[in-house]
Write an enzyme that holds these catalytic residues in place. Structure first.
Site, PDB file in Angstrom:
ATOM      1  N   ALA A  40       0.797  -1.222   0.000  1.00 47.98           N
ATOM      2  CA  ALA A  40       0.000   0.000   0.000  1.00 47.98           C
ATOM      3  C   ALA A  40       0.831   1.273   0.000  1.00 47.98           C
ATOM      4  CB  ALA A  40      -0.926  -0.002   1.218  1.00 47.98           C
TER       5      ALA A  40
ATOM      6  N   ASN B 249       1.441  -3.845   7.739  1.00 47.21           N
ATOM      7  CA  ASN B 249       2.365  -4.335   6.726  1.00 47.21           C
ATOM      8  C   ASN B 249       3.194  -3.200   6.143  1.00 47.21           C
ATOM      9  OD1 ASN B 249       2.099  -7.114   6.698  1.00 47.21           O
ATOM     10  ND2 ASN B 249       0.470  -7.121   5.195  1.00 47.21           N
TER      11      ASN B 249
ATOM     12  N   HIS C 221      -1.230   6.978   4.534  1.00 44.87           N
ATOM     13  CA  HIS C 221       0.120   6.550   4.890  1.00 44.87           C
ATOM     14  C   HIS C 221       1.090   7.711   4.653  1.00 44.87           C
ATOM     15  CE1 HIS C 221      -1.447   2.465   4.923  1.00 44.87           C
ATOM     16  NE2 HIS C 221      -1.929   2.669   3.718  1.00 44.87           N
TER      17      HIS C 221
END
Length: 267
Positions: free
Chosen positions: A124, A190, A220
């Site tokens: 991601a 992750n 993020h």
């Protein structure tokens, strides 16, 4: 001749991956590996998206060119390590599993033993190539901040001492090392593990995780400093419809890695 791959896992990520590659002439899902008791659901997916695939409880001993892991952390030890030792290359999506002490070294040793390679996908997050390059040029600090809607943190330690449904403002649910983040939030962190493995490592990468009722996306942010200079990256990813803990970009990253195995030109 199509590349034959074994997909480990048939959950939200695995099913979405099969949907996206079902029309790729250069790729063929030859096996779908699931735990005992999950065969019926996997058979339904296979009939719809990969009619040529066998549904099994282990990676076949032959007839497989590549293993794609999309099943969670336990699958790496159970399926990926043995496949690597037999010389079958692997793509790993559950990068957070590598927070377990010694597991990165086990993966590397298994790949060396089999004379093959294991690829950890970026998932991601972007700019992993830049971060890995910065490590060569001189990297001093790396900080990752993950911000998701409260519902994405359900079923995690974030629920301890707080009602996620009642949050009126953002709440910091974790602050510490990437190793601890990946261990405590394996289905959510992750990205933290990926950033750390590309950069300063699990113990020197600072992680902050936030439950924020004001956002609908998975946000993020990576900040890195060093002799190379400085960069800041912010990504706002849509969550995977079938699993809000996972960004849809994770699936696209796995598909890209798979297609790159057969593409004549790769970037």
């Amino acid at each position: 001749m199509a590349l034959k791959f074994a997909l480990i896992g048939c959950g939200a990520i695995g099913t979405a991956l099969l949907e996206l590659v079902k029309a790729d002439a250069g790729l063929a899902a030859a096996a779908i590996v699931v735990p005992a008791g999950s065969e019926a659901a996997a058979q339904e997916v296979a009939a719809r998206l990969a009619p040529g695939a066998q549904v099994l409880q282990a990676v076949p001993a032959d007839g497989i060119d590549l293993v794609v892991e999309a099943a969670g952390h336990a699958a790496i030890e159970q399926h990926v390590l043995p496949a690597l030792k037999r010389g079958i290359p692997a793509i790993v999506a559950s990068v957070g599993a590598l927070s377990a002490p010694g597991l990165p070294e086990q993966l590397e040793a298994a790949a060396r033993e089999g004379g093959t390679q294991v690829q950890l996908i970026a998932g991601a997050i972007g700019a992993i190539d830049a971060l890995a390059a910065a490590r060569i040029g001189g990297l001093e600090t790396v900080r990752y901040t993950g911000r998701k809607p409260p519902r994405a943190w359900k079923g995690t330690p974030a629920e301890e001492g707080r009602d996620l449904d009642a949050l009126a403002a953002e709440a910091v649910i974790f602050e510490g090392s990437a190793r601890d983040a990946a261990r405590l939030f394996p289905k959510n962190a992750n990205v933290a593990a990926t950033v750390s493995l590309a950069g300063l490592g699990l113990d020197r990468t600072t992680v902050r995780l936030i439950a924020d009722p004001a956002v609908t996306e998975n946000v993020h942010q990576v900040e890195a400093d060093g002799a190379f200079g400085r960069f800041e990256l912010t990504m706002r990813n849509q969550p995977l419809a079938a699993n809000p803990k996972t960004s849809a970009l994770t699936v696209y990253s796995a598909v890209r890695a798979l297609r790159s195995r057969v593409a004549p030109l790769v970037i």
